[in-house]
Design an enzyme around this catalytic site. Sequence first.
Site, short mmCIF file in Angstrom:
data_model
loop_
_atom_site.label_atom_id
_atom_site.label_comp_id
_atom_site.label_asym_id
_atom_site.label_seq_id
_atom_site.Cartn_x
_atom_site.Cartn_y
_atom_site.Cartn_z
N CYS A 127 0.87 -1.17 0.00
CA CYS A 127 0.00 0.00 0.00
C CYS A 127 0.91 1.22 0.00
CB CYS A 127 -0.89 0.02 1.25
SG CYS A 127 -2.11 1.35 1.19
N ARG A 135 -10.84 7.62 3.78
CA ARG A 135 -10.70 6.48 2.87
C ARG A 135 -12.06 5.86 2.49
NH1 ARG A 135 -5.34 6.67 3.65
NH2 ARG A 135 -4.28 5.84 5.49
N CYS A 163 0.10 4.37 1.35
CA CYS A 163 -0.28 5.47 2.25
C CYS A 163 0.88 6.00 3.09
CB CYS A 163 -1.48 5.10 3.13
SG CYS A 163 -1.23 3.64 4.13
N SER A 197 -4.78 -2.38 15.06
CA SER A 197 -4.14 -1.54 16.07
C SER A 197 -5.11 -1.01 17.13
CB SER A 197 -3.42 -0.38 15.40
OG SER A 197 -4.33 0.39 14.63
N LYS A 240 -10.73 -7.53 7.91
CA LYS A 240 -10.04 -6.51 8.69
C LYS A 240 -10.97 -5.33 8.90
CE LYS A 240 -6.27 -3.30 8.36
NZ LYS A 240 -5.45 -2.57 7.46
N LYS A 253 -11.74 -5.36 3.58
CA LYS A 253 -11.13 -4.36 4.46
C LYS A 253 -12.10 -3.19 4.60
CE LYS A 253 -7.23 -1.24 4.98
NZ LYS A 253 -5.86 -0.93 4.62
N ARG A 283 -2.00 4.44 12.18
CA ARG A 283 -1.63 5.60 11.36
C ARG A 283 -0.60 6.46 12.06
NH1 ARG A 283 -7.60 6.56 8.77
NH2 ARG A 283 -7.64 4.50 7.76
N GLU A 341 -16.56 -8.75 -2.82
CA GLU A 341 -15.15 -8.32 -2.86
C GLU A 341 -14.20 -9.53 -2.86
OE1 GLU A 341 -13.32 -5.69 -3.04
OE2 GLU A 341 -14.52 -3.93 -2.59
C1 PBG Z 1 -2.35 0.35 4.85
C2 PBG Z 1 -2.76 -0.39 6.08
C3 PBG Z 1 -3.49 0.07 7.18
C4 PBG Z 1 -3.49 -0.97 8.10
C5 PBG Z 1 -2.81 -2.04 7.52
N1 PBG Z 1 -2.38 -1.65 6.26
C6 PBG Z 1 -4.06 1.41 7.48
C7 PBG Z 1 -5.21 1.94 6.75
O1 PBG Z 1 -5.79 1.32 5.87
O2 PBG Z 1 -5.51 3.10 7.03
C8 PBG Z 1 -4.13 -0.93 9.46
C9 PBG Z 1 -3.55 -1.88 10.44
C10 PBG Z 1 -3.91 -1.62 11.85
O3 PBG Z 1 -4.72 -0.73 12.19
O4 PBG Z 1 -3.37 -2.36 12.68
N2 PBG Z 1 -3.36 0.85 4.08
#
Ligand code: PBG
Length: 326
Positions: free
Chosen positions: A119, A216, A121, A273, A247, A194, A204, A232
């Site tokens: 990714c 997002r 970001c 997280s 997720k 997701k 983040r 999906e």
């Molecule tokens: C990247 C990504 C994210 C997470 C994993 N890969 C953040 C998001 O989508 O904003 C989140 C993982 C977590 O919160 O532990 N896009």
Amino acid sequence: MIMSRRPRRLRVTDSVRSAVRENNIQADDLIYPLFVVEGDQKKITISSMPGIFKQSIDLILKEIEECTQLGIKAFILFGTPSTKDARATKAYDTNNIVQKATRAIKSKFPDVWLIADICVCSYTDHGHCGILDHGKVLNDESLEVLAKMAVSCSNAGVDTVAPSAMMDNQIQALRTALDKEHLIETSIMSYSAKYFSSFYGPFREAADSAPQQGDRSTYQMDPGNSKEAIVETQIDIDQGADFIMVKPAMSYMDIITKLDAAFDIPLVAYNVSGEYSMIKAAAEKGWIDEKKLVHELLLSFKRAGADLIISYFAKDFLKHQNGFQS
Ligand code: PBG
């Protein structure tokens, strides 16, 4: 009347209970996330995730050594790069931190299962998961960058690429690009379901990846949807996903159960997280018994239908496993 049915007979002692327990957590079930930063002897705390650090490659190698002693064999890598730009060029640079860490890890621990989150970001100066044009994330332009990042990480030595950007057709883009480079053995772990979630907040901070403007919601899934997870995931399997994922995990156990019933390839639950931070915060206040709660939580993911669990608790859980089982 004879009261013949007494389920409590199966709960009389710990030996009986553990013998009839339908689900168990083993080291093999767990994938541990690692945050890698540039530098030497760097161990940076993440204030919202006590016990989790951003570490330089030298310390990541020590971390992996400790984890393998506990039985952990699988790691997912996240990088915080030295520079960012609008088009995330660092993401597919062979000298990017994730690629460098991959080479270092694989030369010391060739047998670990190494997964790279794919990714952009953390690599874009605007913090979105794709290429931005006048506030809009461009799907197909983003695919090119994601595919380049996947090829670059695979060339560095990861076993698996895990696209998490939620761009449409990202699995097809990655599979095509990998195959073109003869990287046919690199598997794809799709973040297939997701959701657009507030549970990612602490991550983040860790990955320095919050969008500067907007959010997002135009690419991640709406939390009100359930059937859409099937749609999906079906698309991703059709395009070549080797693993599928739900997720976040805790608030989405119904989705885990649904995907487990619908599909036969390995299903991953990402215990994200915010789920980690909430439990840590409550434990710090003495409001919950963290060890017992984490065991219960991990069991719940397995019971719901997950085959594998990505969790920031993986290391602690295995360290204290005997304590957890009592
Ligand atoms: C990247 C990504 C994210 C997470 C994993 N890969 C953040 C998001 O989508 O904003 C989140 C993982 C977590 O919160 O532990 N896009």
